[in-house]
Structure formats: C-alpha cells, structure tokens
Design a protein around this motif. Structure first.
Motif, PDB file in Angstrom:
ATOM      1  N   GLY A   1       1.365   9.103 -10.208  1.00  0.00           N
ATOM      2  CA  GLY A   1       1.563  10.383  -9.550  1.00  0.00           C
ATOM      3  C   GLY A   1       2.166  10.319  -8.172  1.00  0.00           C
ATOM      4  O   GLY A   1       2.237  11.340  -7.485  1.00  0.00           O
ATOM      5  N   THR A   2       2.657   9.157  -7.748  1.00  0.00           N
ATOM      6  CA  THR A   2       3.227   9.043  -6.410  1.00  0.00           C
ATOM      7  C   THR A   2       4.751   9.120  -6.384  1.00  0.00           C
ATOM      8  O   THR A   2       5.332   9.331  -5.313  1.00  0.00           O
TER       9      THR A   2
ATOM     10  N   VAL B   1      -2.698  18.584 -10.097  1.00  0.00           N
ATOM     11  CA  VAL B   1      -2.310  17.611  -9.066  1.00  0.00           C
ATOM     12  C   VAL B   1      -3.248  16.412  -9.241  1.00  0.00           C
ATOM     13  O   VAL B   1      -4.145  16.168  -8.427  1.00  0.00           O
ATOM     14  N   PHE B   2      -3.031  15.679 -10.309  1.00  0.00           N
ATOM     15  CA  PHE B   2      -3.950  14.635 -10.742  1.00  0.00           C
ATOM     16  C   PHE B   2      -4.183  13.556  -9.693  1.00  0.00           C
ATOM     17  O   PHE B   2      -5.328  13.166  -9.446  1.00  0.00           O
ATOM     18  N   PRO B   3      -3.129  13.018  -9.049  1.00  0.00           N
ATOM     19  CA  PRO B   3      -3.393  11.931  -8.088  1.00  0.00           C
ATOM     20  C   PRO B   3      -4.248  12.365  -6.909  1.00  0.00           C
ATOM     21  O   PRO B   3      -4.861  11.518  -6.258  1.00  0.00           O
TER      22      PRO B   3
ATOM     23  N   VAL C   1       4.784  20.301  -2.351  1.00  0.00           N
ATOM     24  CA  VAL C   1       5.570  19.111  -1.995  1.00  0.00           C
ATOM     25  C   VAL C   1       4.637  17.912  -1.918  1.00  0.00           C
ATOM     26  O   VAL C   1       3.444  18.032  -1.656  1.00  0.00           O
ATOM     27  N   ARG C   2       5.223  16.752  -2.154  1.00  0.00           N
ATOM     28  CA  ARG C   2       4.528  15.480  -2.037  1.00  0.00           C
ATOM     29  C   ARG C   2       5.330  14.565  -1.132  1.00  0.00           C
ATOM     30  O   ARG C   2       6.563  14.468  -1.252  1.00  0.00           O
ATOM     31  N   LEU C   3       4.653  13.916  -0.202  1.00  0.00           N
ATOM     32  CA  LEU C   3       5.286  12.933   0.672  1.00  0.00           C
ATOM     33  C   LEU C   3       4.608  11.595   0.442  1.00  0.00           C
ATOM     34  O   LEU C   3       3.384  11.483   0.578  1.00  0.00           O
ATOM     35  N   ASN C   4       5.391  10.582   0.063  1.00  0.00           N
ATOM     36  CA  ASN C   4       4.838   9.267  -0.247  1.00  0.00           C
ATOM     37  C   ASN C   4       5.498   8.218   0.638  1.00  0.00           C
ATOM     38  O   ASN C   4       6.732   8.155   0.738  1.00  0.00           O
TER      39      ASN C   4
ATOM     40  N   GLY D   1       0.821  -1.206   0.000  1.00  0.00           N
ATOM     41  CA  GLY D   1       0.000   0.000   0.000  1.00  0.00           C
ATOM     42  C   GLY D   1       0.850   1.248   0.000  1.00  0.00           C
ATOM     43  O   GLY D   1       2.076   1.208   0.172  1.00  0.00           O
ATOM     44  N   ARG D   2       0.181   2.390  -0.193  1.00  0.00           N
ATOM     45  CA  ARG D   2       0.852   3.682  -0.194  1.00  0.00           C
ATOM     46  C   ARG D   2      -0.025   4.713   0.504  1.00  0.00           C
ATOM     47  O   ARG D   2      -1.252   4.699   0.359  1.00  0.00           O
ATOM     48  N   SER D   3       0.615   5.606   1.216  1.00  0.00           N
ATOM     49  CA  SER D   3      -0.049   6.767   1.783  1.00  0.00           C
ATOM     50  C   SER D   3       0.674   7.990   1.236  1.00  0.00           C
ATOM     51  O   SER D   3       1.868   8.174   1.478  1.00  0.00           O
ATOM     52  N   THR D   4      -0.045   8.825   0.471  1.00  0.00           N
ATOM     53  CA  THR D   4       0.567   9.951  -0.231  1.00  0.00           C
ATOM     54  C   THR D   4      -0.099  11.241   0.204  1.00  0.00           C
ATOM     55  O   THR D   4      -1.323  11.307   0.321  1.00  0.00           O
TER      56      THR D   4
END
Length: 391
Positions: free
Chosen positions: A140-141, A87-89, A385-388, A10-13
């Motif tokens: 997008g991650t 910011v598509f995702p 910013v993005r944090l994944n 899984g992922r948390s973005t």
C-alpha cells in the motif's frame, strides 16, 4: 554496515483521505459516520542481516522489521461500511489502541538449501506470502491502498497480520511452488512468546505459480488455497464487528473451527519498456471462492490495469485502475442481518503515483465504494493523497 553484513532501509508514509457518504448511523461505536477527513502516518524500518557474514550458511538472511502508526488508526476505513479497508496500510500494524508504539512484525530467517529449495521460519507478516501480483500488490505504499486491490480479502479475514510461520519456496524454470503453515494467533504485540505455539489450531496453505509469455510479454498465472483450522465466529449466530484486523471471534459466541479459500490470479504485461528492465504496464485479475461461513466473503473478483506510466517511463511514475466485487455470505444470522444488512459490495479505485525523486513519491487516489453493510451505509466516494518517503 553493508560491508559488515547489515543493511538498513525504511519508509515513512502519510495518508490524508476523506469520505463523502459511507456510514449514516452505526449500532456500535467502533464504526463511525462518514463525511469526514482524516490523517494517518505509518513507519516501517528494516534491518537485513547477511547470515553468511555472521558464520551462517551461504545466502542465508534474517529480516527484522519494526512498524508503527500515528494519527487516526485505519484512516477513513471504519467510516465506509465496507469489509475491505479502503485505506488498508493505515490500519497496519493492527494495534488500534497503541499509536506511536513500534512492534516487531518480522523476525524471519530465509535459507536457500539449493537453487531449487528455499526454506524460511520465524515471525512474518502476511502481505505478499501468496497471491502476489505485479500490478496490484505490495503493502500500500506505492500502488493501490484499498485492501481488495492489494490482496484477496477472503483469505485475509481471520488470518493474523503477523505470526510465527515456516515453509518452503521451490523455484523452477517454469515458475515456483510455495507451501507454508501459520500459527493462527495474532502476534503483532508479542515479540517472541513461543510457549503456546499452535495451541489454537493451525493455518496451512500453498500456491503454484507458472510463468507465461502471452503476446511475447512476461506474465504470471497462479492458483492456490488456504485452510484454517481455528475457532472463528459462526455467522449464523453473530458476527464480530468489522474494523479490528484481523477479525477475531467474539467471546461467548458460537464458533466454527474450519474454513477454506481457493484462489486464482494472474498478471500479464501488455507493454514492456525496452530501455528499462522490469518496467511496463499490463492487466491483472484475482478470483476466489470460500466456505461462506465462517468466512463472511463467499466469492471475490477483481481486475484492472496498472504498472509504470507510459507518460514518464524514465521517471518511474506508476498508475492503476482497479475494480473489485465482494460476494457476501448468505449464511448471516438474524442479528448481523438486522444490524448491518449484509449484501454484495463493489468498488473502483484509481491512482497516479508521481515519482518526485528517488526517495519520495506522491499519489493522488480516488475510490467509489458500494459497501457491504447496506443497512447502515450508503455509497461512498473516497479521495485523498499519499506521500511516501524512503529512508
């Protein structure tokens, strides 16, 4: 669980993005003014079943994926005046009124019948189905976040994010052939309603991908097409307000029932890191031409440079610099002309993805956009910013 045939991932973005410029005044509430900063979170959770261990055929698999969002749906995408979400995702899954609700977006069985023929069927999201790219793709991650640099916006318009599909992939030494059909109904919030399959038409597509070795480095060239036989809004009469992805017909407004997009893409490594298989960086590009009505994008171009960073090849940092151009349809009617002032749009995005640890990456991202809705929006500068985190 893996020994028993079940793998969990899984992922948390998390997205924190702002926009300077963008929409000045909007004729509809859905499109909000620019000059704002927003936060969006998104979760994806996968269960992969090895069907061979459950009595199935060899190498068969079942992917079950749940997705949800929280915070501000779409982030600043509805504040720019551009057709491709910036910011598509953060606009996935496309359920703008249901924060925190997990939806099953994939329930897909994949079964190789031989080394050269693999079939799949079930419920599937559209990302990566065709026109995939080594340096500008994914979800997008970990690469670009603007939809125009994740996948071609021309054929994603009017294409359901997740629906029932079936098709085949035929791997060859020289590349692969892919064919598929989709139910055009958006099934994001449905789990498994099968009684009305293909009652609203059909979407069919295919792609031929060829491996290349230019400059002695690996690459890919692909060409394909998509045909949609389902009701979509006739642009000469009106246009659905952008934002609710996928853009669906407005009730009571005239429609057309055929649309097509022909696309081409490539990626080509310029440098491969010898000590890390599959790592390096190179060029990418996409191009397409569409019907122009009901598809609001007549043609599309994108190009750029991306891949793993030469500054830290061992750590796994990624980078990308991409440009895109949206050629808007010239068949918009008087209502959308007056409300939005459709015009050609363009944009540039740059990011650097720091691989902080094996399970976390952190990505500063900046974009400049000239939006397609020229009557209500000005040029926009997008930053954030993005944090994944991988689970």
């Amino acid at each position: 669980m893996q020994e028993s045939g079940v793998t969990f991932a899984g992922r948390s973005t998390h997205f924190g993005f702002g926009v300077d410029g963008g929409i000045v005044a909007s004729p509809i509430p859905l499109l909000a003014p620019g000059n704002t900063f927003k936060y969006t979170g998104r979760g994806e959770y996968d269960l992969l079943f090895d069907l061979e261990k459950f009595g199935g055929l060899p190498h068969g698999s079942l992917l079950v994926r749940a997705e949800h969002w929280y915070g501000q749906w779409g982030n600043v995408s509805l504040n720019t005046g551009a057709i491709p979400p910036a910011v598509f995702p953060a606009a996935l899954p496309p359920a703008p009124n249901d924060p925190g609700v997990p939806y099953i977006t994939n329930f897909l069985i994949t079964q190789p019948l031989s080394e050269k023929f693999v079939v799949f069927a079930g419920k599937k999201d559209v990302l990566g189905s065709v026109d995939s790219d080594e340096f500008a793709g994914g979800d997008g991650t970990d690469q670009f976040v603007n939809q125009a640099l994740i996948a071609n916006p021309a054929f994603l318009l009017g294409l359901p994010y997740t629906s029932f599909t079936m098709g085949a992939v035929m791997p060859r030494q020289w590349g692969r052939i892919t064919t598929f059909i989709y139910d055009p109904q958006n099934r994001t919030t449905d789990f498994f309603r099968l009684g009305d399959l293909f009652s609203q038409g059909i979407i069919a597509g295919g792609e031929i991908s060829v491996k290349t070795r230019f400059f002695g480095k690996k690459g890919d060239q692909h060409i394909g097409g998509m045909w949609k036989h389902t009701d979509q809004t006739d642009l000469r009469f009106n246009e659905p307000p952008p934002g609710d992805y996928p853009y669906e017909p407005v009730p009571g407004v005239a429609t057309l029932d055929d649309a097509y997009t022909i696309f081409y893409g490539f990626d080509q490594y310029l440098v491969e890191f010898g000590d890390k298989q599959g790592r390096g960086y190179g060029l990418f590009g996409r191009a397409s031409i569409s019907d122009g009505n009901p598809t609001p994008i007549r043609y599309f171009l994108s190009a750029g440079l991306g891949g793993f960073s030469p500054l830290s090849p061992h750590r796994g940092d990624r980078f990308g610099l991409g440009w895109y151009y949206v050629g808007a349809s010239n068949e918009f009617g008087p209502i959308p002309q007056a409300l939005f002032g459709p015009r050609d749009g363009t944009g540039v995005e740059m990011f650097y993805n720091f691989q902080v640890s094996r399970w976390m990456n952190f990505t500063p991202d900046v974009q400049f956009i000239r939006p397609e809705a020229g009557a209500i929006a000005e040029d926009a500068f997008i930053y954030g910013v993005r944090l994944n985190m991988k689970l």
